[in-house]
Design a protein around this motif. Structure first.
Motif, short mmCIF file in Angstrom:
data_model
loop_
_atom_site.label_atom_id
_atom_site.label_comp_id
_atom_site.label_asym_id
_atom_site.label_seq_id
_atom_site.Cartn_x
_atom_site.Cartn_y
_atom_site.Cartn_z
N TRP A 116 5.96 15.87 42.32
CA TRP A 116 5.43 15.00 41.90
C TRP A 116 3.83 14.66 41.57
CZ3 TRP A 116 5.64 16.38 46.95
CH2 TRP A 116 4.93 16.71 47.45
N ASP A 117 4.07 13.73 40.46
CA ASP A 117 3.48 13.92 39.19
C ASP A 117 1.99 12.51 39.24
OD1 ASP A 117 4.88 11.89 38.25
OD2 ASP A 117 4.25 12.74 36.00
N ALA A 162 2.87 16.15 34.98
CA ALA A 162 4.61 16.86 34.40
C ALA A 162 4.90 17.91 34.36
CB ALA A 162 5.08 16.00 33.91
N GLY A 163 4.56 18.38 33.10
CA GLY A 163 4.71 19.80 32.88
C GLY A 163 4.99 20.47 33.87
N GLU A 164 3.36 21.11 33.71
CA GLU A 164 3.93 21.77 35.60
C GLU A 164 4.31 21.71 36.68
OE1 GLU A 164 -0.15 22.32 37.00
OE2 GLU A 164 -0.89 21.72 35.53
N THR A 165 4.93 20.26 37.08
CA THR A 165 6.38 20.62 37.80
C THR A 165 6.81 19.89 37.79
OG1 THR A 165 4.63 18.48 39.11
CG2 THR A 165 7.34 18.14 39.24
N ALA A 223 6.97 9.62 41.44
CA ALA A 223 7.12 10.40 39.60
C ALA A 223 6.87 9.77 38.43
CB ALA A 223 8.83 10.54 39.87
N SER A 224 6.72 9.75 37.68
CA SER A 224 6.28 9.11 35.79
C SER A 224 7.56 8.94 35.52
CB SER A 224 5.33 9.29 34.86
OG SER A 224 5.70 10.78 35.19
N PRO A 253 14.88 0.24 42.01
CA PRO A 253 14.64 1.14 41.70
C PRO A 253 15.54 2.15 40.67
CG PRO A 253 14.52 1.33 44.14
CD PRO A 253 14.75 -0.44 43.68
N ALA A 254 17.26 1.21 41.01
CA ALA A 254 18.23 1.83 40.19
C ALA A 254 18.03 2.12 39.47
CB ALA A 254 19.20 2.33 41.31
N GLU A 255 17.73 0.05 38.97
CA GLU A 255 17.48 -0.38 37.48
C GLU A 255 16.53 0.29 36.43
OE1 GLU A 255 18.71 -5.55 38.23
OE2 GLU A 255 16.51 -4.35 39.10
N HIS A 256 15.36 0.63 37.35
CA HIS A 256 14.72 0.85 36.49
C HIS A 256 15.24 2.34 36.21
CE1 HIS A 256 10.36 2.29 35.08
NE2 HIS A 256 11.00 2.91 35.39
N LEU A 257 15.96 3.73 37.28
CA LEU A 257 16.32 4.95 37.20
C LEU A 257 17.56 4.66 35.55
CD1 LEU A 257 16.29 6.62 40.14
CD2 LEU A 257 14.40 6.62 38.56
N ALA A 258 17.77 3.39 35.49
CA ALA A 258 19.31 3.16 34.50
C ALA A 258 18.61 2.99 33.33
CB ALA A 258 19.96 2.55 35.07
N GLU A 259 17.42 2.56 33.24
CA GLU A 259 17.10 2.24 31.87
C GLU A 259 16.92 3.38 31.28
OE1 GLU A 259 15.71 -0.59 28.92
OE2 GLU A 259 16.78 -1.10 30.74
N LEU A 260 16.17 3.92 32.30
CA LEU A 260 15.82 5.53 31.56
C LEU A 260 16.64 6.51 31.41
CD1 LEU A 260 13.05 6.24 34.08
CD2 LEU A 260 12.79 5.17 31.90
N GLY A 261 17.49 5.93 31.33
CA GLY A 261 19.49 7.10 31.40
C GLY A 261 18.81 8.65 32.48
N VAL A 262 18.91 8.29 33.92
CA VAL A 262 18.53 9.18 34.89
C VAL A 262 19.47 8.82 35.50
CG1 VAL A 262 16.98 9.64 36.69
CG2 VAL A 262 15.84 9.52 34.29
N LEU A 263 20.24 8.12 35.48
CA LEU A 263 21.15 8.46 36.43
C LEU A 263 22.69 8.89 35.89
CD1 LEU A 263 21.45 4.17 37.89
CD2 LEU A 263 20.50 6.85 38.81
#
Length: 477
Positions: free
Chosen positions: A168-169, A179-182, A216-217, A257-267
């Motif tokens: 986590w960052d 984030a890079g080190e993580t 997490a950012s 939460p899931a809406e945010h991840l969907a917006e980022l393309g993470v799902l």
């Protein structure tokens, strides 16, 4: 019901072991049960499933494991099982404190005081408990300090596992890194335990593993998804076991939460979300549509009072085509590594607190989630979860000389509603016997118990924690 044997290819080479005489619950596409059946094991894989006579004829003179009168099933999948932090403080954390106190007054000090040996013995304890409960595959959702040690311990125990190191960052949070080190730390673990396609042993595999929640950012979330894609591995994180994550994401982005991840393309199908209790109907649909998997840990939510009966929509998620698995979480939340118990609880809650218009979970469906469905959810659907030719020989033999099995009724209902974890007799993982007559074969259990007690006392002392007692403990001559 009985079934015709599945035949190996013509002129098949010999087998190394025949598991004979039991009722074989295959969990194949037809969900067949081979009465008085047998499983032939060649190396790490299943060579044949059929009647005992047919299998013996095909592989004469092969060593046998007698399962006469027993029930033989695929190994179960625990898709969210912590192996460090809690095992050496089992039943020590008070159950009258809130989640924040549990984290910052207990979990953080414990992790900060963990030495490599503590992580090793914790992982061994968890793996042994899992194997003795018929769990042959676990998803380790994050260790803090010594992931390489944990991976070696899981491999030594002989369990199939995914492995990660928490990342986590968020600033001003213990153990936080940029984030890079993580991501670099994530990559290091995955390269040390690569997927089978990249030369790994197929037993312990590194995954991208974030603690998740709201720690997490966006940069880290997107980077983690990209890293999993780049290294062709899985990705897991915690999300919304309680309402806190919903509030945090609403403040952060105005979305769930899931809406945010969907917006980022993470799902994606690579992502396994631990929990996903507090999800809207729209978010549940989005998770199913994107192929994102969910690990449900029902006992943990009840133990911690996180709102499963008020908000949980895991059965609707499954009914809509979602990829659902079961988990047992941590030793001060889910408490026991018992996937059959988790299946029983989820099915029971779906009967008692049903979602309007959604049929409750039946026993045969709950056992599917515990085995073949759980394997598919974590990306191992072609590897484990069913007793069919070509899959890994991950199997469990249940003895039936116990009240939980007498008389023998319908297999699925007996496995789920009776949850006879205590009757596990033998377990194979990748064709290797790792439990015989109820005890692990890969290490000395009595030595492990003594080692764990010693390390537990030292860990609690270093962490400055004194275990509160509900009852006075006295010593009388």
């Amino acid at each position: 019901m009985t079934a015709e044997p599945t035949s190996p290819s013509p002129r098949a080479p010999g087998a190394d072991l025949l598991v004979i005489g039991g009722d074989v619950v295959t969990m194949d596409a037809g969900r067949r049960v081979v009465a008085g059946g047998a499983v032939a094991v060649r190396g790490t894989t299943i060579a044949m499933v059929g009647s005992t006579a047919a299998v013996r004829t095909m592989f004469p003179g092969t060593p046998e494991l007698d399962a006469t009168g027993c029930v033989v099933t695929p190994g179960m999948v625990d898709a969210h099982q912590h192996t460090t932090g809690d095992p050496l403080a089992r039943s020590a954390i008070p159950d009258d404190i809130d989640a924040r106190a549990s984290i910052f007054e207990w979990a953080v000090p414990l992790h900060a005081a963990h030495e490599a040996e503590d992580d090793e013995v914790s992982a061994l304890l968890t793996a042994v408990e899992a194997l003795r409960a018929g769990v042959t595959t676990i998803v380790e959702p994050g260790t803090v300090a010594h992931p390489m040690t944990v991976g070696a311990a899981l491999r030594r125990a002989g369990i199939r596992a995914t492995l990660g190191t928490w990342g986590w960052d968020t600033p001003d949070v213990p153990f936080s890194l940029p984030a890079g080190e993580t991501l670099a730390r994530q990559s290091e673990v995955i390269r040390a335990f690569p997927p089978a396609a990249a030369g790994g042993d197929g037993l312990v595999t590194g995954w991208v593993t974030l603690v998740g929640h709201y720690l997490a950012s966006d940069e880290l979330l997107v980077g983690a998804a990209q890293l999993a894609e780049e290294l062709d591995t899985g990705f897991t994180m915690h999300l919304a076991p309680s309402v806190d994550d919903r509030h945090a994401y609403a403040e952060r982005s105005g979305r769930g939460p899931a809406e945010h991840l969907a917006e980022l393309g993470v799902l994606s199908p690579r992502l396994l979300l631990g929990h996903a209790v507090w999800m809207s109907e729209r978010e549940i649909a989005t998770l199913a549509e994107t192929g994102t998997a969910v690990a449900c840990c029902p006992w943990a939510y009840l133990r911690l009072g996180q709102g499963l009966t008020r908000a949980g929509r895991h059965v609707p998620f499954l009914r809509s085509g979602g990829r659902l698995a079961l988990g047992c979480d941590a030793h001060n939340a889910g408490d026991r590594v018992d996937v059959l118990g988790a299946a029983r609880l989820l099915a029971g809650l779906s009967q008692d607190a049903p979602v309007e218009g959604v049929p409750p979970l039946r026993a045969h469906e709950a056992f599917e989630v515990a085995t073949v469905g759980g394997a598919e959810a974590i990306g191992l659907g072609e590897v484990t979860g069913a007793l069919v030719e070509g899959r890994q020989a991950d199997l469990v033999v249940f003895r039936t000389d116990d009240p939980a099995w007498v008389p023998l009724g319908e297999h699925a209902r007996q496995l789920v509603w009776n949850a006879p974890t205590h009757t596990v007799r033998d377990v194979l993982v990748a064709g290797r016997p790792v439990v015989r007559d109820g005890h692990v074969t890969t290490l000395d259990e009595s030595e492990l118990w003594a080692w764990a007690r010693e390390r537990s006392a030292a860990l609690l002392s270093r962490a400055g924690i004194e275990v509160p007692r509900s009852w006075p403990v006295v010593s009388e001559d």
